[in-house]
Write a protein that holds these residues in place. Sequence first.
Motif, PDB file in Angstrom:
ATOM      1  N   UNK A 146      59.441   5.617 -28.147  1.00 38.45           N
ATOM      2  CA  UNK A 146      58.595   5.082 -27.293  1.00 38.45           C
ATOM      3  C   UNK A 146      57.024   5.212 -27.430  1.00 38.45           C
ATOM      4  N   UNK A 147      56.681   6.643 -27.744  1.00 40.02           N
ATOM      5  CA  UNK A 147      55.424   6.832 -27.766  1.00 40.02           C
ATOM      6  C   UNK A 147      54.712   6.550 -29.015  1.00 40.02           C
ATOM      7  N   UNK A 148      55.339   6.467 -30.199  1.00 40.62           N
ATOM      8  CA  UNK A 148      55.064   5.944 -31.501  1.00 40.62           C
ATOM      9  C   UNK A 148      54.462   4.572 -31.102  1.00 40.62           C
ATOM     10  N   UNK A 149      55.582   3.778 -30.507  1.00 40.09           N
ATOM     11  CA  UNK A 149      55.353   2.497 -30.447  1.00 40.09           C
ATOM     12  C   UNK A 149      53.787   1.902 -29.466  1.00 40.09           C
ATOM     13  N   UNK A 150      53.994   2.899 -28.307  1.00 40.73           N
ATOM     14  CA  UNK A 150      52.883   2.934 -27.369  1.00 40.73           C
ATOM     15  C   UNK A 150      51.385   3.262 -28.243  1.00 40.73           C
ATOM     16  N   UNK A 151      51.529   3.955 -28.827  1.00 40.21           N
ATOM     17  CA  UNK A 151      50.117   4.515 -29.427  1.00 40.21           C
ATOM     18  C   UNK A 151      50.127   3.655 -30.931  1.00 40.21           C
ATOM     19  N   UNK A 152      50.956   2.914 -31.282  1.00 41.71           N
ATOM     20  CA  UNK A 152      50.833   2.023 -32.596  1.00 41.71           C
ATOM     21  C   UNK A 152      50.465   2.775 -33.639  1.00 41.71           C
ATOM     22  N   UNK A 153      51.435   3.752 -33.944  1.00 39.20           N
ATOM     23  CA  UNK A 153      51.504   4.230 -35.086  1.00 39.20           C
ATOM     24  C   UNK A 153      53.166   4.555 -35.688  1.00 39.20           C
ATOM     25  N   UNK A 154      53.172   4.971 -36.773  1.00 39.83           N
ATOM     26  CA  UNK A 154      54.469   5.130 -37.237  1.00 39.83           C
ATOM     27  C   UNK A 154      54.737   6.577 -37.434  1.00 39.83           C
TER      28      UNK A 154
END
Length: 319
Positions: A146-154
């Motif tokens: 969820x945090x990866x998606x929220x921060x727009x990083x892979x």
Amino acid sequence: LSSPRAAPPLLCEPSSTVWALDFDGVIVDSEPESTRAAWRAALELWPDIMEEAPSIDPREAGVLRKWTGGSWDEMSKDAGDGMPGWLAAKVRQLRPVVETGYENTLLMRLCVEEALSAKRGAGVTGTRPLSAGEILASWDGDYRDYLLARYKVSAEHMVEHYGGIRDTWMDTDLASWIAANRYYPGAPAAVRDALAAGSTVYIVTTKQQRFAQALLKAAGVVLPNECVFGLGSGPKPDTLAELQARHAGAELAFLEDKVETLVKVARDMRLLPVSLHFAEWGYSTPQQQAIAASLPRVRSHAYSDALGPLMLGTGKEAV
């Protein structure tokens, strides 16, 4: 069930006793280094957010004074590279949930965002940052994703960036990078002595191999790369299955400080013969230690200086 991978040339000498050891939380306390590397990584990725961290009052950051022996002053001090003490202290509390180093960077941003949100909403009922306990209780693969998606990083980008931060640190000041890691008392000597006694030792870790090897070398532990399974080697149960096949007839023992990993291994029918050990001296909470104690196949060990007798077979019941 996945098939064991084809074994490379057997450079790790076969023996009747084979040890597979986790690295961070078993051999090395890498938390001070991983926290500083995460701070540097977060500063590069999100400077507008992270540069506000030193201006946050520790009393509004969801931290506890007892973490620094009762001193709020310690929470306000520079913990290295401009990182405020309160942030270093909070991320240190969260280390038990970290599986791969880059996750520290996500936790860095989360802690700062939570504190900034509380600061901007001061006086509003119910506005406060998440506590370390709340983050520990909710952190899992889904929350990380969820945090990866929220921060727009892979995850792939985060691993590469985090590794690059470490590479730069090592290239520019190897001595300080080594010094930022702490070896657990007796752990490197236990590995050296076990190797000298004829045991076969593998490192099975989510740390990138080159970083584990650098720390092993600094501690005088010499292992070929084929004996160090790092990040990208696949799930630990699969690696253990490969080692079990590679050393058929030998006793395979696995030592780990992450109880979730031990639970997965204990449930894997391929690995029923493997002897399982829990390193309480690593990164774990009392709740996780209780889970380990409830697993019939797992023996818990409280102190790292018990590792030497354990690996030499002279203190298998030491805890």
